[in-house]
Design a protein around this motif. Sequence first.
Motif, PDB file in Angstrom:
ATOM      1  N   GLN A  15      50.702 -17.934  15.368  1.00 60.35           N
ATOM      2  CA  GLN A  15      49.906 -18.939  16.071  1.00 60.35           C
ATOM      3  C   GLN A  15      50.525 -19.282  17.424  1.00 60.35           C
ATOM      4  N   ASP A  16      51.851 -19.365  17.461  1.00 61.92           N
ATOM      5  CA  ASP A  16      52.534 -19.626  18.729  1.00 61.92           C
ATOM      6  C   ASP A  16      52.325 -18.464  19.698  1.00 61.92           C
ATOM      7  N   MET A  17      52.357 -17.234  19.188  1.00 59.12           N
ATOM      8  CA  MET A  17      52.144 -16.065  20.030  1.00 59.12           C
ATOM      9  C   MET A  17      50.720 -16.041  20.591  1.00 59.12           C
ATOM     10  N   TRP A  18      49.721 -16.383  19.742  1.00 62.01           N
ATOM     11  CA  TRP A  18      48.330 -16.407  20.191  1.00 62.01           C
ATOM     12  C   TRP A  18      48.152 -17.436  21.303  1.00 62.01           C
ATOM     13  N   SER A  19      48.724 -18.608  21.111  1.00 61.69           N
ATOM     14  CA  SER A  19      48.606 -19.670  22.107  1.00 61.69           C
ATOM     15  C   SER A  19      49.280 -19.273  23.415  1.00 61.69           C
ATOM     16  N   ASN A  20      50.467 -18.676  23.303  1.00 63.79           N
ATOM     17  CA  ASN A  20      51.207 -18.263  24.496  1.00 63.79           C
ATOM     18  C   ASN A  20      50.470 -17.159  25.241  1.00 63.79           C
ATOM     19  N   ARG A  21      49.892 -16.221  24.509  1.00 64.92           N
ATOM     20  CA  ARG A  21      49.138 -15.122  25.139  1.00 64.92           C
ATOM     21  C   ARG A  21      47.900 -15.666  25.854  1.00 64.92           C
ATOM     22  N   ALA A  22      47.235 -16.626  25.229  1.00 70.60           N
ATOM     23  CA  ALA A  22      46.029 -17.209  25.822  1.00 70.60           C
ATOM     24  C   ALA A  22      46.334 -17.894  27.141  1.00 70.60           C
ATOM     25  N   ASP A  23      47.457 -18.613  27.201  1.00 65.09           N
ATOM     26  CA  ASP A  23      47.782 -19.393  28.400  1.00 65.09           C
ATOM     27  C   ASP A  23      48.603 -18.618  29.427  1.00 65.09           C
ATOM     28  N   SER A  24      49.487 -17.749  28.967  1.00 73.44           N
ATOM     29  CA  SER A  24      50.383 -17.055  29.897  1.00 73.44           C
ATOM     30  C   SER A  24      49.784 -15.770  30.455  1.00 73.44           C
ATOM     31  N   LEU A  25      49.018 -15.066  29.645  1.00 72.06           N
ATOM     32  CA  LEU A  25      48.448 -13.795  30.084  1.00 72.06           C
ATOM     33  C   LEU A  25      47.003 -13.936  30.544  1.00 72.06           C
ATOM     34  N   LEU A  26      46.171 -14.530  29.699  1.00 71.63           N
ATOM     35  CA  LEU A  26      44.731 -14.505  29.960  1.00 71.63           C
ATOM     36  C   LEU A  26      44.265 -15.563  30.952  1.00 71.63           C
ATOM     37  N   LEU A  27      44.841 -16.752  30.907  1.00 73.76           N
ATOM     38  CA  LEU A  27      44.373 -17.809  31.802  1.00 73.76           C
ATOM     39  C   LEU A  27      44.540 -17.446  33.286  1.00 73.76           C
ATOM     40  N   PRO A  28      45.689 -16.903  33.709  1.00 76.66           N
ATOM     41  CA  PRO A  28      45.777 -16.493  35.117  1.00 76.66           C
ATOM     42  C   PRO A  28      44.757 -15.416  35.493  1.00 76.66           C
ATOM     43  N   LEU A  29      44.500 -14.477  34.585  1.00 78.40           N
ATOM     44  CA  LEU A  29      43.501 -13.443  34.839  1.00 78.40           C
ATOM     45  C   LEU A  29      42.110 -14.055  34.987  1.00 78.40           C
ATOM     46  N   ILE A  30      41.809 -15.016  34.127  1.00 80.34           N
ATOM     47  CA  ILE A  30      40.512 -15.690  34.181  1.00 80.34           C
ATOM     48  C   ILE A  30      40.352 -16.439  35.497  1.00 80.34           C
ATOM     49  N   ARG A  31      41.380 -17.168  35.877  1.00 88.78           N
ATOM     50  CA  ARG A  31      41.297 -17.944  37.118  1.00 88.78           C
ATOM     51  C   ARG A  31      41.174 -17.026  38.335  1.00 88.78           C
ATOM     52  N   PHE A  32      41.873 -15.896  38.311  1.00 88.41           N
ATOM     53  CA  PHE A  32      41.781 -14.940  39.414  1.00 88.41           C
ATOM     54  C   PHE A  32      40.366 -14.368  39.515  1.00 88.41           C
ATOM     55  N   CYS A  33      39.804 -13.947  38.383  1.00 90.98           N
ATOM     56  CA  CYS A  33      38.441 -13.403  38.390  1.00 90.98           C
ATOM     57  C   CYS A  33      37.433 -14.473  38.773  1.00 90.98           C
ATOM     58  N   GLN A  34      37.668 -15.691  38.326  1.00 90.37           N
ATOM     59  CA  GLN A  34      36.790 -16.812  38.667  1.00 90.37           C
ATOM     60  C   GLN A  34      36.769 -17.034  40.168  1.00 90.37           C
ATOM     61  N   TYR A  35      37.936 -16.915  40.762  1.00 91.43           N
ATOM     62  CA  TYR A  35      38.009 -17.082  42.214  1.00 91.43           C
ATOM     63  C   TYR A  35      37.309 -15.932  42.928  1.00 91.43           C
ATOM     64  N   GLU A  36      37.589 -14.695  42.516  1.00 91.84           N
ATOM     65  CA  GLU A  36      37.012 -13.530  43.174  1.00 91.84           C
ATOM     66  C   GLU A  36      35.493 -13.492  43.033  1.00 91.84           C
ATOM     67  N   ALA A  37      34.978 -14.059  41.939  1.00 89.87           N
ATOM     68  CA  ALA A  37      33.528 -14.043  41.706  1.00 89.87           C
ATOM     69  C   ALA A  37      32.871 -15.348  42.125  1.00 89.87           C
ATOM     70  N   ARG A  38      33.550 -16.108  42.980  1.00 91.74           N
ATOM     71  CA  ARG A  38      33.067 -17.454  43.307  1.00 91.74           C
ATOM     72  C   ARG A  38      31.698 -17.453  43.985  1.00 91.74           C
ATOM     73  N   GLY A  39      31.307 -16.344  44.611  1.00 90.78           N
ATOM     74  CA  GLY A  39      30.002 -16.298  45.270  1.00 90.78           C
ATOM     75  C   GLY A  39      28.936 -15.634  44.431  1.00 90.78           C
ATOM     76  N   ASP A  40      29.262 -15.302  43.203  1.00 88.81           N
ATOM     77  CA  ASP A  40      28.315 -14.599  42.338  1.00 88.81           C
ATOM     78  C   ASP A  40      27.270 -15.567  41.797  1.00 88.81           C
ATOM     79  N   GLU A  41      26.017 -15.372  42.174  1.00 87.69           N
ATOM     80  CA  GLU A  41      24.946 -16.269  41.751  1.00 87.69           C
ATOM     81  C   GLU A  41      24.719 -16.193  40.244  1.00 87.69           C
ATOM     82  N   ASP A  42      24.924 -14.997  39.659  1.00 83.63           N
ATOM     83  CA  ASP A  42      24.739 -14.841  38.217  1.00 83.63           C
ATOM     84  C   ASP A  42      25.756 -15.670  37.448  1.00 83.63           C
ATOM     85  N   LEU A  43      26.991 -15.712  37.944  1.00 81.35           N
ATOM     86  CA  LEU A  43      28.035 -16.517  37.304  1.00 81.35           C
ATOM     87  C   LEU A  43      27.720 -17.997  37.441  1.00 81.35           C
TER      88      LEU A  43
END
Length: 249
Positions: free
Chosen positions: A128-156
């Motif tokens: 459970q600790d590993m899942w939580s750490n992976r979600a916040d340390s690995l995936l969250l930065p990727l999500i925020r980066f993609c969110q920024y890059e797709a900021r002009g996407d009307e579909d999003l």
Amino acid sequence: AIEHEYMLWNLVFQAERAWAQACSLQHTSSISGTPNNKTKGRVLSRLNKAVHWARALEDAVTKHKCVSVATQREVHSYLMWMLGNQQLQRQEYTAAFRFYNSSRTILLELASDKQISAEATAEQLAMQDMWSNRADSLLLPLIRFCQYEARGDEDLAATGDDVLVTDGTASTPKKESGAITLEFRGQAIALDSYPQLAMLYLKLENRLKKESDDDATSKMSESDFLQFLADLDDTLRWTVQESQRYNNL
């Protein structure tokens, strides 16, 4: 039929090997400073293969029911992560955002599963600790980066997906912000031209915020500390490589 767990581990190994080869190609290309279409194509080919094996793994555990429900969900999260990597390489940021967000959502649900926690062994608590750490340390930065890059996407924007990830930080990328910026010696530096640095910045920013939100008397876990050092090491390596590249111009 799945006669031995090694059959599943072989699928994991094949997926991880293809993904590692893609990362190695990207690293070699970044050192040379001259990425080309051929290299990008080879990276994408390896990521496609990683997705193939990750999907084969999910098909195996779903068809044969040979693992727990929690493991099946973890495998699905793994496939979503691989699909996100594939779409990120294609620069399909909206699709990558959704795959990464789906992967993270599953991991957070697993990490907060009260039924698991109620009867958890030390090994399950570590998972459970590993899942939580992976979600916040690995995936969250990727999500925020993609969110920024797709900021002009009307579909999003139309689906409201662009507001799925919010952590309250002042530098969280927003549509109107125009850039991921780094404050350095009184100047705001836009990181648009440095995607690798932008990703590292988001990872470190998120980790520091997590520590500041924790109880001041609590200590950073060993795994978090080691990951923090790894992120700093990656940042220093990127800085040295870029410095050498500029010196050679």
